[in-house]
Scaffold this active site. Structure first.
Site, PDB file in Angstrom:
ATOM      1  N   GLN A  67      44.534  53.596   6.236  1.00 56.64           N
ATOM      2  CA  GLN A  67      45.342  54.211   7.294  1.00 56.64           C
ATOM      3  C   GLN A  67      45.668  55.655   6.928  1.00 56.64           C
ATOM      4  O   GLN A  67      46.187  56.402   7.745  1.00 56.64           O
ATOM      5  CB  GLN A  67      46.649  53.440   7.481  1.00 56.64           C
ATOM      6  CG  GLN A  67      46.468  52.011   7.945  1.00 56.64           C
ATOM      7  CD  GLN A  67      47.778  51.252   7.915  1.00 56.64           C
ATOM      8  OE1 GLN A  67      48.487  51.119   8.931  1.00 56.64           O
ATOM      9  NE2 GLN A  67      48.127  50.729   6.754  1.00 56.64           N
ATOM     10  N   ASN A  68      45.386  56.014   5.679  1.00 56.75           N
ATOM     11  CA  ASN A  68      45.776  57.332   5.175  1.00 56.75           C
ATOM     12  C   ASN A  68      44.780  58.389   5.625  1.00 56.75           C
ATOM     13  O   ASN A  68      43.596  58.132   5.715  1.00 56.75           O
ATOM     14  CB  ASN A  68      45.867  57.321   3.642  1.00 56.75           C
ATOM     15  CG  ASN A  68      46.848  56.260   3.153  1.00 56.75           C
ATOM     16  OD1 ASN A  68      47.733  55.836   3.905  1.00 56.75           O
ATOM     17  ND2 ASN A  68      46.676  55.779   1.933  1.00 56.75           N
ATOM     18  N   ILE A  69      45.305  59.570   5.902  1.00 58.22           N
ATOM     19  CA  ILE A  69      44.457  60.654   6.442  1.00 58.22           C
ATOM     20  C   ILE A  69      44.155  61.697   5.359  1.00 58.22           C
ATOM     21  O   ILE A  69      43.536  62.706   5.616  1.00 58.22           O
ATOM     22  CB  ILE A  69      45.188  61.341   7.626  1.00 58.22           C
ATOM     23  CG1 ILE A  69      46.501  61.989   7.139  1.00 58.22           C
ATOM     24  CG2 ILE A  69      45.454  60.334   8.742  1.00 58.22           C
ATOM     25  CD1 ILE A  69      47.141  62.921   8.133  1.00 58.22           C
ATOM     26  N   ASP A  70      44.590  61.390   4.109  1.00 62.11           N
ATOM     27  CA  ASP A  70      44.585  62.410   3.050  1.00 62.11           C
ATOM     28  C   ASP A  70      43.259  62.589   2.326  1.00 62.11           C
ATOM     29  O   ASP A  70      43.136  63.430   1.442  1.00 62.11           O
ATOM     30  CB  ASP A  70      45.719  62.097   2.039  1.00 62.11           C
ATOM     31  CG  ASP A  70      45.634  60.652   1.495  1.00 62.11           C
ATOM     32  OD1 ASP A  70      46.693  60.051   1.259  1.00 62.11           O
ATOM     33  OD2 ASP A  70      44.504  60.151   1.330  1.00 62.11           O
ATOM     34  N   HIS A  98      42.862  55.707  10.715  1.00 54.74           N
ATOM     35  CA  HIS A  98      43.731  56.610  11.489  1.00 54.74           C
ATOM     36  C   HIS A  98      43.236  58.052  11.392  1.00 54.74           C
ATOM     37  O   HIS A  98      43.993  58.989  11.604  1.00 54.74           O
ATOM     38  CB  HIS A  98      45.185  56.520  10.988  1.00 54.74           C
ATOM     39  CG  HIS A  98      45.839  55.234  11.380  1.00 54.74           C
ATOM     40  ND1 HIS A  98      46.945  54.734  10.729  1.00 54.74           N
ATOM     41  CD2 HIS A  98      45.534  54.329  12.339  1.00 54.74           C
ATOM     42  CE1 HIS A  98      47.296  53.571  11.273  1.00 54.74           C
ATOM     43  NE2 HIS A  98      46.451  53.300  12.257  1.00 54.74           N
ATOM     44  N   CYS A 120      32.743  62.270  22.871  1.00 57.07           N
ATOM     45  CA  CYS A 120      31.583  61.564  22.273  1.00 57.07           C
ATOM     46  C   CYS A 120      31.854  61.096  20.844  1.00 57.07           C
ATOM     47  O   CYS A 120      30.949  60.557  20.207  1.00 57.07           O
ATOM     48  CB  CYS A 120      30.347  62.481  22.297  1.00 57.07           C
ATOM     49  SG  CYS A 120      30.446  63.863  21.134  1.00 57.07           S
ATOM     50  N   GLY A 132      49.691  48.860  -0.506  1.00 56.14           N
ATOM     51  CA  GLY A 132      50.616  49.934  -0.122  1.00 56.14           C
ATOM     52  C   GLY A 132      50.768  50.157   1.360  1.00 56.14           C
ATOM     53  O   GLY A 132      50.756  51.283   1.850  1.00 56.14           O
ATOM     54  N   ASN A 136      52.104  45.629  -3.279  1.00 57.14           N
ATOM     55  CA  ASN A 136      53.081  46.439  -2.551  1.00 57.14           C
ATOM     56  C   ASN A 136      54.412  46.474  -3.292  1.00 57.14           C
ATOM     57  O   ASN A 136      54.741  45.563  -4.061  1.00 57.14           O
ATOM     58  CB  ASN A 136      53.260  45.895  -1.124  1.00 57.14           C
ATOM     59  CG  ASN A 136      53.704  47.013  -0.170  1.00 57.14           C
ATOM     60  OD1 ASN A 136      53.021  48.026  -0.024  1.00 57.14           O
ATOM     61  ND2 ASN A 136      54.879  46.829   0.424  1.00 57.14           N
TER      62      ASN A 136
HETATM   63  N1  APR Z   1      53.027  51.244  -4.804  1.00 54.19           N
HETATM   64  C1  APR Z   1      53.096  50.151  -3.985  1.00 54.19           C
HETATM   65  N2  APR Z   1      53.712  50.163  -2.762  1.00 54.19           N
HETATM   66  C2  APR Z   1      54.282  51.326  -2.382  1.00 54.19           C
HETATM   67  C3  APR Z   1      54.258  52.503  -3.183  1.00 54.19           C
HETATM   68  C4  APR Z   1      53.593  52.422  -4.435  1.00 54.19           C
HETATM   69  N3  APR Z   1      53.515  53.480  -5.261  1.00 54.19           N
HETATM   70  N4  APR Z   1      54.922  53.494  -2.516  1.00 54.19           N
HETATM   71  C5  APR Z   1      55.320  52.951  -1.330  1.00 54.19           C
HETATM   72  N5  APR Z   1      54.952  51.662  -1.264  1.00 54.19           N
HETATM   73  C6  APR Z   1      55.107  50.728  -0.146  1.00 54.19           C
HETATM   74  C7  APR Z   1      56.362  50.904   0.671  1.00 54.19           C
HETATM   75  O1  APR Z   1      57.415  50.106   0.125  1.00 54.19           O
HETATM   76  C8  APR Z   1      55.916  50.377   2.047  1.00 54.19           C
HETATM   77  O2  APR Z   1      56.058  48.959   2.117  1.00 54.19           O
HETATM   78  O3  APR Z   1      54.042  51.028   0.743  1.00 54.19           O
HETATM   79  C9  APR Z   1      54.429  50.723   2.088  1.00 54.19           C
HETATM   80  C10 APR Z   1      54.148  51.934   2.953  1.00 54.19           C
HETATM   81  O4  APR Z   1      54.469  51.590   4.285  1.00 54.19           O
HETATM   82  P1  APR Z   1      54.564  52.748   5.415  1.00 54.19           P
HETATM   83  O5  APR Z   1      55.382  53.861   4.887  1.00 54.19           O
HETATM   84  O6  APR Z   1      54.959  52.080   6.692  1.00 54.19           O
HETATM   85  O7  APR Z   1      53.081  53.290   5.524  1.00 54.19           O
HETATM   86  P2  APR Z   1      51.874  52.614   6.270  1.00 54.19           P
HETATM   87  O8  APR Z   1      51.982  51.128   6.237  1.00 54.19           O
HETATM   88  O9  APR Z   1      50.617  53.216   5.730  1.00 54.19           O
HETATM   89  O10 APR Z   1      52.077  53.137   7.786  1.00 54.19           O
HETATM   90  C11 APR Z   1      51.092  52.805   8.724  1.00 54.19           C
HETATM   91  O11 APR Z   1      52.194  54.195  10.357  1.00 54.19           O
HETATM   92  O12 APR Z   1      53.259  56.168  10.887  1.00 54.19           O
HETATM   93  C12 APR Z   1      52.062  55.480  10.977  1.00 54.19           C
HETATM   94  O13 APR Z   1      49.912  56.410  11.153  1.00 54.19           O
HETATM   95  C13 APR Z   1      50.961  56.215  10.250  1.00 54.19           C
HETATM   96  O14 APR Z   1      49.120  55.309   8.977  1.00 54.19           O
HETATM   97  C14 APR Z   1      50.530  55.248   9.160  1.00 54.19           C
HETATM   98  C15 APR Z   1      50.966  53.908   9.725  1.00 54.19           C
HETATM   99 ZN    ZN Z   2      31.334  65.605  22.106  1.00 57.89          ZN
END
Ligand code: APR
Ligand code: ZN
Length: 281
Positions: free
Chosen positions: A107-110, A125, A136, A200, A245
């Protein structure tokens, strides 16, 4: 009782097609804040999340204005060119090199999985370093367009070189459809895998959070010995789902995952890789 790290290493070794699903918790140890953790972007600024829900509609209403704003303001995540993959990213890349991990759906864009060397990455994402045609689905690297030049000449929004459609950042905004190619490939991976590492993510954003549930519902038939020479055929879960997590998630609470290894992805994943190497010796 087997340690969770050893159990996960054994499950990975016994798998035929393991995949990883990742979220912002993979990148916090690279210095990029997550969204919903204790110091998450949305946790600290709920108004920013509310605004983020409007971005896609603002783009559709006025792509020129979307680009003016995008090129003039700071990124939500700061300068992503200045962050580095952490040991968690490198561990997943190593599992791919070992032939165990077949795909990372992030889900990460980095772009940090790619920079750590993982080859088969699905940017669910989108990717902050790419542009995408909304007609397209063609992707372009950021450098392929002189966006500031277009802005100075009053020629925003950029247009697709393949079909002339309007181009936006590849990052998928709330309420924006997941690009059909990535959505289809991700579903295929969830149908194909026999082990899913979920690293994560709070697993609250759909449709991404649907993928573990698709995997959970899959069953395979197996034979169980019931007595002298008699076997019963039973249907058992086809996929082992392991969560890594900092905290339990709905996947944990609903029993979608088989087990949660609670802690930091940047510590757990390298531990699992070391254990896989030890068990393979
Ligand atoms: N190790 C393990 N877990 C971690 C760590 C770590 N170092 N740091 C954070 N976490 C956990 C947090 O406790 C949380 O449960 O990772 C989870 C991150 O959840 P979110 O912040 O909701 O991120 P994510 O699930 O990727 O969000 C999904 O939401 O805003 C939109 O498009 C955005 O892609 C994103 C989507
Ligand atoms: Zn195009």
């Amino acid at each position: 009782m087997e340690e969770p790290i050893e159990r996960a290493a054994r499950d990975l070794i016994n798998s035929n097609y393991a995949i990883a699903l990742t979220g912002a918790g993979m990148s916090t140890e690279s210095g990029i804040p997550d969204f919903r953790g204790p110091s998450g972007i949305w946790t600290k600024d709920p108004e920013a999340e509310r605004r983020a829900y409007q971005t896609y509609h603002r783009f559709l209403a006025n792509p020129k204005e979307y680009w003016e704003e995008k090129l003039s303001g700071p990124s939500l995540f700061g300068d992503l060119t200045k962050v580095e993959p952490n040991p968690g990213h490198h561990a997943l890349a190593e599992l791919e090199k070992m032939g165990i991990l077949k795909c990372v759906i992030t889900q990460n864009i980095d772009n940090l999985h790619q920079r750590a060397g993982t080859e088969n990455v699905l940017d669910y994402h989108g990717n902050a370093f790419k542009l995408r045609c909304i007609d397209c689905n063609a992707r372009f690297d950021l450098e392929e367009y002189d966006l500031q030049g277009l802005r100075e000449e009053g020629r925003l929004p950029p247009h697709c070189r393949k079909c002339g459609g309007v181009i936006k950042g590849d990052v998928v905004h709330f309420r924006e459809p997941i690009p059909s190619d990535v959505a289809h490939q991700s579903l295929e991976e969830a149908w194909r895998c026999d082990l899913m590492l979920i690293c994560g993510t709070s697993a609250v954003v759909y449709p991404f959070a649907e993928l573990p549930r698709v995997a959970r519902q899959r069953k395979v038939e197996t034979e169980r010995k019931t007595g002298a020479g008699i076997y019963a055929v039973e249907r058992v879960p086809a996929v082992t789902i392991i969560e890594l997590n900092a905290e339990p998630t709905p996947l944990t609470q609903e029993g979608v995952s088989d087990y949660l290894i609670q802690g930091k992805t940047g510590e757990i994943l390298p531990g699992i890789v070391e254990e896989v190497k030890r068990l393979r010796r």
